[in-house]
Write a protein that holds these residues in place. Sequence first.
Motif, PDB file in Angstrom:
ATOM      1  N   ILE A   1       0.909  -1.188  -0.101  1.00  0.00           N
ATOM      2  CA  ILE A   1      -0.127  -0.006  -0.061  1.00  0.00           C
ATOM      3  C   ILE A   1       0.900   1.438   0.155  1.00  0.00           C
ATOM      4  O   ILE A   1       0.653   2.130  -0.595  1.00  0.00           O
ATOM      5  CB  ILE A   1      -0.995   0.004   1.263  1.00  0.00           C
ATOM      6  CG1 ILE A   1      -1.956  -1.083   0.973  1.00  0.00           C
ATOM      7  CG2 ILE A   1      -1.724   1.208   1.428  1.00  0.00           C
ATOM      8  CD1 ILE A   1      -2.833  -1.391   2.097  1.00  0.00           C
ATOM      9  N   HIS A   2       1.713   1.400   0.808  1.00  0.00           N
ATOM     10  CA  HIS A   2       2.861   2.495   0.907  1.00  0.00           C
ATOM     11  C   HIS A   2       3.424   2.712  -0.655  1.00  0.00           C
ATOM     12  O   HIS A   2       3.605   3.908  -1.009  1.00  0.00           O
ATOM     13  CB  HIS A   2       4.025   2.246   1.719  1.00  0.00           C
ATOM     14  CG  HIS A   2       4.891   3.476   1.995  1.00  0.00           C
ATOM     15  ND1 HIS A   2       6.189   3.298   2.345  1.00  0.00           N
ATOM     16  CD2 HIS A   2       4.395   4.655   2.194  1.00  0.00           C
ATOM     17  CE1 HIS A   2       6.551   4.634   2.799  1.00  0.00           C
ATOM     18  NE2 HIS A   2       5.427   5.437   2.657  1.00  0.00           N
ATOM     19  N   ARG A   3       3.915   1.695  -1.336  1.00  0.00           N
ATOM     20  CA  ARG A   3       4.505   1.736  -2.492  1.00  0.00           C
ATOM     21  C   ARG A   3       3.428   2.408  -3.442  1.00  0.00           C
ATOM     22  O   ARG A   3       3.946   3.068  -4.364  1.00  0.00           O
ATOM     23  CB  ARG A   3       4.896   0.511  -3.067  1.00  0.00           C
ATOM     24  CG  ARG A   3       6.333  -0.121  -2.785  1.00  0.00           C
ATOM     25  CD  ARG A   3       6.663  -1.207  -3.435  1.00  0.00           C
ATOM     26  NE  ARG A   3       5.849  -2.367  -3.476  1.00  0.00           N
ATOM     27  CZ  ARG A   3       5.740  -3.387  -2.519  1.00  0.00           C
ATOM     28  NH1 ARG A   3       6.499  -3.477  -1.639  1.00  0.00           N
ATOM     29  NH2 ARG A   3       4.920  -4.337  -2.862  1.00  0.00           N
ATOM     30  N   GLY A   4       2.147   2.252  -3.460  1.00  0.00           N
ATOM     31  CA  GLY A   4       1.259   2.842  -4.200  1.00  0.00           C
ATOM     32  C   GLY A   4       1.144   4.201  -4.091  1.00  0.00           C
ATOM     33  O   GLY A   4       0.781   4.919  -5.055  1.00  0.00           O
TER      34      GLY A   4
ATOM     35  N   ILE B   1       0.210  10.558   4.053  1.00  0.00           N
ATOM     36  CA  ILE B   1       0.272   9.023   3.688  1.00  0.00           C
ATOM     37  C   ILE B   1       0.509   7.922   4.694  1.00  0.00           C
ATOM     38  O   ILE B   1      -0.297   6.974   4.413  1.00  0.00           O
ATOM     39  CB  ILE B   1       1.586   9.093   2.500  1.00  0.00           C
ATOM     40  CG1 ILE B   1       1.242   9.798   1.354  1.00  0.00           C
ATOM     41  CG2 ILE B   1       2.153   7.460   2.356  1.00  0.00           C
ATOM     42  CD1 ILE B   1       2.377   9.800   0.391  1.00  0.00           C
ATOM     43  N   PRO B   2       1.070   8.434   5.951  1.00  0.00           N
ATOM     44  CA  PRO B   2       1.052   7.091   6.878  1.00  0.00           C
ATOM     45  C   PRO B   2      -0.361   6.803   7.181  1.00  0.00           C
ATOM     46  O   PRO B   2      -0.860   5.889   7.416  1.00  0.00           O
ATOM     47  CB  PRO B   2       1.854   7.802   7.976  1.00  0.00           C
ATOM     48  CG  PRO B   2       2.706   8.829   7.154  1.00  0.00           C
ATOM     49  CD  PRO B   2       2.071   9.150   6.051  1.00  0.00           C
ATOM     50  N   LEU B   3      -1.176   8.003   7.331  1.00  0.00           N
ATOM     51  CA  LEU B   3      -2.791   7.857   7.622  1.00  0.00           C
ATOM     52  C   LEU B   3      -3.429   7.035   6.755  1.00  0.00           C
ATOM     53  O   LEU B   3      -4.197   6.005   7.074  1.00  0.00           O
ATOM     54  CB  LEU B   3      -3.304   9.182   8.008  1.00  0.00           C
ATOM     55  CG  LEU B   3      -5.073   9.134   8.379  1.00  0.00           C
ATOM     56  CD1 LEU B   3      -5.192   8.420   9.747  1.00  0.00           C
ATOM     57  CD2 LEU B   3      -5.543  10.545   8.428  1.00  0.00           C
ATOM     58  N   LEU B   4      -3.194   7.430   5.329  1.00  0.00           N
ATOM     59  CA  LEU B   4      -3.894   6.672   4.477  1.00  0.00           C
ATOM     60  C   LEU B   4      -3.410   5.293   4.207  1.00  0.00           C
ATOM     61  O   LEU B   4      -4.420   4.403   4.094  1.00  0.00           O
ATOM     62  CB  LEU B   4      -3.774   7.396   2.858  1.00  0.00           C
ATOM     63  CG  LEU B   4      -4.419   8.728   2.875  1.00  0.00           C
ATOM     64  CD1 LEU B   4      -3.729   9.510   1.752  1.00  0.00           C
ATOM     65  CD2 LEU B   4      -5.697   8.739   2.995  1.00  0.00           C
ATOM     66  N   VAL B   5      -2.398   5.099   4.319  1.00  0.00           N
ATOM     67  CA  VAL B   5      -1.757   3.578   4.320  1.00  0.00           C
ATOM     68  C   VAL B   5      -2.279   2.834   5.536  1.00  0.00           C
ATOM     69  O   VAL B   5      -2.740   1.637   5.424  1.00  0.00           O
ATOM     70  CB  VAL B   5      -0.187   3.724   4.700  1.00  0.00           C
ATOM     71  CG1 VAL B   5       0.438   2.114   4.826  1.00  0.00           C
ATOM     72  CG2 VAL B   5       0.495   4.192   3.385  1.00  0.00           C
ATOM     73  N   GLU B   6      -2.281   3.414   6.834  1.00  0.00           N
ATOM     74  CA  GLU B   6      -2.877   2.563   7.966  1.00  0.00           C
ATOM     75  C   GLU B   6      -4.252   2.414   7.936  1.00  0.00           C
ATOM     76  O   GLU B   6      -4.794   1.068   7.872  1.00  0.00           O
ATOM     77  CB  GLU B   6      -2.662   3.588   9.064  1.00  0.00           C
ATOM     78  CG  GLU B   6      -3.105   2.828  10.501  1.00  0.00           C
ATOM     79  CD  GLU B   6      -2.706   3.369  11.669  1.00  0.00           C
ATOM     80  OE1 GLU B   6      -2.826   2.475  12.688  1.00  0.00           O
ATOM     81  OE2 GLU B   6      -2.197   4.388  11.886  1.00  0.00           O
ATOM     82  N   ASN B   7      -4.993   3.206   7.120  1.00  0.00           N
ATOM     83  CA  ASN B   7      -6.593   3.115   7.081  1.00  0.00           C
ATOM     84  C   ASN B   7      -6.604   1.929   6.001  1.00  0.00           C
ATOM     85  O   ASN B   7      -7.511   0.816   6.215  1.00  0.00           O
ATOM     86  CB  ASN B   7      -7.312   4.342   6.656  1.00  0.00           C
ATOM     87  CG  ASN B   7      -7.489   5.032   7.947  1.00  0.00           C
ATOM     88  OD1 ASN B   7      -7.361   4.817   9.022  1.00  0.00           O
ATOM     89  ND2 ASN B   7      -7.666   6.495   7.460  1.00  0.00           N
TER      90      ASN B   7
END
Length: 85
Positions: free
Chosen positions: A40-43, A53-59
């Motif tokens: 997801i982070h690579r996306g 980005i960290p919040l979006l990755v976590e969700n």
Amino acid sequence: MTANFHVTEHSAIEQLETRLTQAFTPTVPDREIHETVARIHRGFDGSKVRDFIPLLVENAARNELRALAGGARVPTAAQVELRAR
């Protein structure tokens, strides 16, 4: 992107992976959690605005891992944070 900002994002991703591991282990294997977060982070690699980005990755990862857990009771991020204290 400055090096300091990259370190901050990297640290945030490591912390969220730790929270997700605490929340989903043993229902979801650690390796699966790591691979989900990394994918997801690579996306977001091409994103210019990186603040959330960290919040979006976590969700996104939490939603995927819940589906993998198959309805198992999984603590929320707030509950995991309270346990860590």
